[in-house]
Scaffold this motif. Structure first.
Motif, mmCIF file in Angstrom:
data_model
loop_
_atom_site.group_PDB
_atom_site.id
_atom_site.type_symbol
_atom_site.label_atom_id
_atom_site.label_comp_id
_atom_site.label_asym_id
_atom_site.label_seq_id
_atom_site.Cartn_x
_atom_site.Cartn_y
_atom_site.Cartn_z
ATOM 1 N N PRO A 1 0.800 -1.231 0.000
ATOM 2 C CA PRO A 1 0.000 0.000 0.000
ATOM 3 C C PRO A 1 0.832 1.280 0.000
ATOM 4 C CG PRO A 1 -0.852 -1.564 1.608
ATOM 5 C CD PRO A 1 0.457 -2.108 1.134
ATOM 6 N N ALA A 2 1.964 1.267 0.698
ATOM 7 C CA ALA A 2 2.804 2.469 0.760
ATOM 8 C C ALA A 2 3.278 2.860 -0.637
ATOM 9 C CB ALA A 2 3.998 2.226 1.678
ATOM 10 N N LYS A 3 3.724 1.884 -1.414
ATOM 11 C CA LYS A 3 4.166 2.158 -2.786
ATOM 12 C C LYS A 3 2.992 2.625 -3.630
ATOM 13 C CE LYS A 3 6.514 0.114 -6.780
ATOM 14 N NZ LYS A 3 5.586 0.718 -7.752
ATOM 15 N N PHE A 4 1.842 1.976 -3.460
ATOM 16 C CA PHE A 4 0.659 2.333 -4.243
ATOM 17 C C PHE A 4 0.295 3.798 -4.016
ATOM 18 C CE2 PHE A 4 -3.871 3.135 -4.436
ATOM 19 C CZ PHE A 4 -4.193 2.671 -5.692
ATOM 20 N N PHE A 5 0.196 4.211 -2.754
ATOM 21 C CA PHE A 5 -0.241 5.574 -2.460
ATOM 22 C C PHE A 5 0.809 6.608 -2.881
ATOM 23 C CE2 PHE A 5 -3.211 3.390 0.505
ATOM 24 C CZ PHE A 5 -4.385 3.908 -0.031
ATOM 25 N N LYS A 6 2.062 6.228 -2.860
ATOM 26 C CA LYS A 6 3.090 7.125 -3.382
ATOM 27 C C LYS A 6 2.986 7.238 -4.906
ATOM 28 C CE LYS A 6 6.337 6.392 0.424
ATOM 29 N NZ LYS A 6 7.598 5.747 0.876
ATOM 30 N N ASP A 7 2.658 6.130 -5.560
ATOM 31 C CA ASP A 7 2.529 6.129 -7.022
ATOM 32 C C ASP A 7 1.376 7.020 -7.489
ATOM 33 O OD1 ASP A 7 4.656 4.421 -7.266
ATOM 34 O OD2 ASP A 7 3.443 2.613 -7.532
ATOM 35 N N VAL A 8 0.291 7.072 -6.694
ATOM 36 C CA VAL A 8 -0.883 7.855 -7.110
ATOM 37 C C VAL A 8 -0.944 9.213 -6.400
ATOM 38 C CG1 VAL A 8 -2.210 5.778 -7.608
ATOM 39 C CG2 VAL A 8 -2.417 6.833 -5.349
ATOM 40 N N SER A 9 0.138 9.573 -5.727
ATOM 41 C CA SER A 9 0.132 10.809 -4.936
ATOM 42 C C SER A 9 -0.081 12.061 -5.785
ATOM 43 C CB SER A 9 1.442 10.941 -4.147
ATOM 44 O OG SER A 9 2.552 11.008 -5.034
ATOM 45 N N LYS A 10 0.290 11.997 -7.064
ATOM 46 C CA LYS A 10 0.144 13.173 -7.926
ATOM 47 C C LYS A 10 -1.223 13.264 -8.598
ATOM 48 C CE LYS A 10 5.083 13.668 -8.900
ATOM 49 N NZ LYS A 10 6.137 13.732 -9.952
ATOM 50 N N GLU A 11 -2.062 12.278 -8.363
ATOM 51 C CA GLU A 11 -3.409 12.327 -8.936
ATOM 52 C C GLU A 11 -4.210 13.469 -8.320
ATOM 53 O OE1 GLU A 11 -4.104 7.591 -10.045
ATOM 54 O OE2 GLU A 11 -5.353 8.573 -8.546
ATOM 55 N N LYS A 12 -4.844 14.238 -9.157
ATOM 56 C CA LYS A 12 -5.634 15.379 -8.706
ATOM 57 C C LYS A 12 -7.061 15.255 -9.245
ATOM 58 C CE LYS A 12 -1.958 17.250 -6.893
ATOM 59 N NZ LYS A 12 -1.782 17.266 -5.422
ATOM 60 N N GLY A 13 -8.020 15.649 -8.465
ATOM 61 C CA GLY A 13 -9.412 15.649 -8.898
ATOM 62 C C GLY A 13 -10.125 14.360 -8.529
ATOM 63 N N TYR A 14 -11.369 14.513 -8.107
ATOM 64 C CA TYR A 14 -12.161 13.359 -7.666
ATOM 65 C C TYR A 14 -12.417 12.364 -8.785
ATOM 66 C CZ TYR A 14 -12.917 16.187 -3.518
ATOM 67 O OH TYR A 14 -12.714 16.938 -2.379
ATOM 68 N N TRP A 15 -12.634 12.861 -9.994
ATOM 69 C CA TRP A 15 -12.934 11.961 -11.103
ATOM 70 C C TRP A 15 -11.748 11.065 -11.440
ATOM 71 C CZ3 TRP A 15 -16.382 9.259 -13.087
ATOM 72 C CH2 TRP A 15 -16.245 8.703 -14.361
ATOM 73 N N THR A 16 -10.537 11.562 -11.233
ATOM 74 C CA THR A 16 -9.343 10.753 -11.484
ATOM 75 C C THR A 16 -9.353 9.495 -10.626
ATOM 76 O OG1 THR A 16 -8.096 12.779 -11.928
ATOM 77 C CG2 THR A 16 -6.815 10.783 -11.562
ATOM 78 N N VAL A 17 -9.790 9.656 -9.390
ATOM 79 C CA VAL A 17 -9.884 8.504 -8.474
ATOM 80 C C VAL A 17 -11.083 7.633 -8.834
ATOM 81 C CG1 VAL A 17 -10.132 7.798 -6.058
ATOM 82 C CG2 VAL A 17 -8.793 9.839 -6.627
ATOM 83 N N LEU A 18 -12.215 8.274 -9.083
ATOM 84 C CA LEU A 18 -13.452 7.524 -9.345
ATOM 85 C C LEU A 18 -13.400 6.729 -10.644
ATOM 86 C CD1 LEU A 18 -16.186 10.098 -8.231
ATOM 87 C CD2 LEU A 18 -15.523 7.985 -7.068
#
Length: 214
Positions: A31-48
């Motif tokens: 999980p630590a690597k995963f959250f670091k990998d997606v740390s630059k994601e911006k905007g709710y739709w990017t996650v959704l």
């Protein structure tokens, strides 16, 4: 021309699926690597746009697995209704869940904003979604082997559920810890604080209500 188009489309879809499975695998095992990998994601739709398809795919698998078990019983209709409500929950659930979790995160010192909690909690939820799929498949296998009512089978399903929730809390805590720059212990208590308070209040209200009926 048409053959080349469909070939490229097929390759693109395969690459997307591979990337999706790789992303989920990283979330589950690191999980630590995963959250670091997606740390630059911006905007709710990017996650959704990642969360919703995975959530709905898992929901379809769970419904299909439940058909042989519950078909012809009242629980089958409940299963279908739950599936339909799940479509709405896929979009609305992350925001509602994050609202309550973020209150706890604020209490323990998290000050990096609602979106950072949203990203950690929404992705973290996919962990327990994965365990839900596993649980549905095992339930189907137990049904086919006529072992679904066996005490050992019930215990197995309970253990899987507990592990799934625990794994989700750990993954989400790591994400909240990274994004809010707080310790994992604080992140963990921040995540469970408000939901736990609500649960205790509901239990007290329920006990008081039923005690008044006696």
């Amino acid at each position: 021309m048409s053959h080349e188009f469909f070939r490229n489309l097929y390759i693109k879809q395969n690459n997307c699926l591979i990337m999706c499975f790789q992303k989920i695998k990283t979330l589950l095992v690191n999980p630590a690597k995963f959250f670091k990998d997606v740390s630059k994601e911006k905007g709710y739709w990017t996650v959704l746009k990642f969360y919703v398809p995975v959530y709905l795919a898992a929901l379809v698998i769970q419904i299909l697995a439940s058909i042989p078990i519950y078909y012809g019983t009242p629980l089958f209709k409940v299963s279908i209704l739950t599936g339909l409500l799940g479509i709405i929950a896929a979009f609305v659930g992350p925001f509602i869940g994050t609202f309550f979790v973020n209150l706890g995160v604020l209490i323990v010192g998290g000050r990096k904003g609602f979106f950072n909690t949203f990203k950690a909690v929404t992705y973290g939820t996919l962990v327990v979604v994965g365990y839900g799929v596993l649980s549905s498949i095992i339930s189907l296998l137990l049904f086919l082997m006529k072992l679904e009512g066996n005490p050992a089978s019930v215990m197995l399903m309970t253990v899987i559920s507990i592990i799934g929730v625990g794994h989700m809390l750990i993954a989400s805590s790591i994400g909240v810890s990274i994004y809010h720059s707080i310790s994992r212990i604080k992140a963990f208590f921040g995540i469970i604080l408000v939901p736990l308070v609500i649960l205790v209040l509901l239990v007290i209200i329920g006990v008081t209500f039923f005690a008044g009926l006696v």
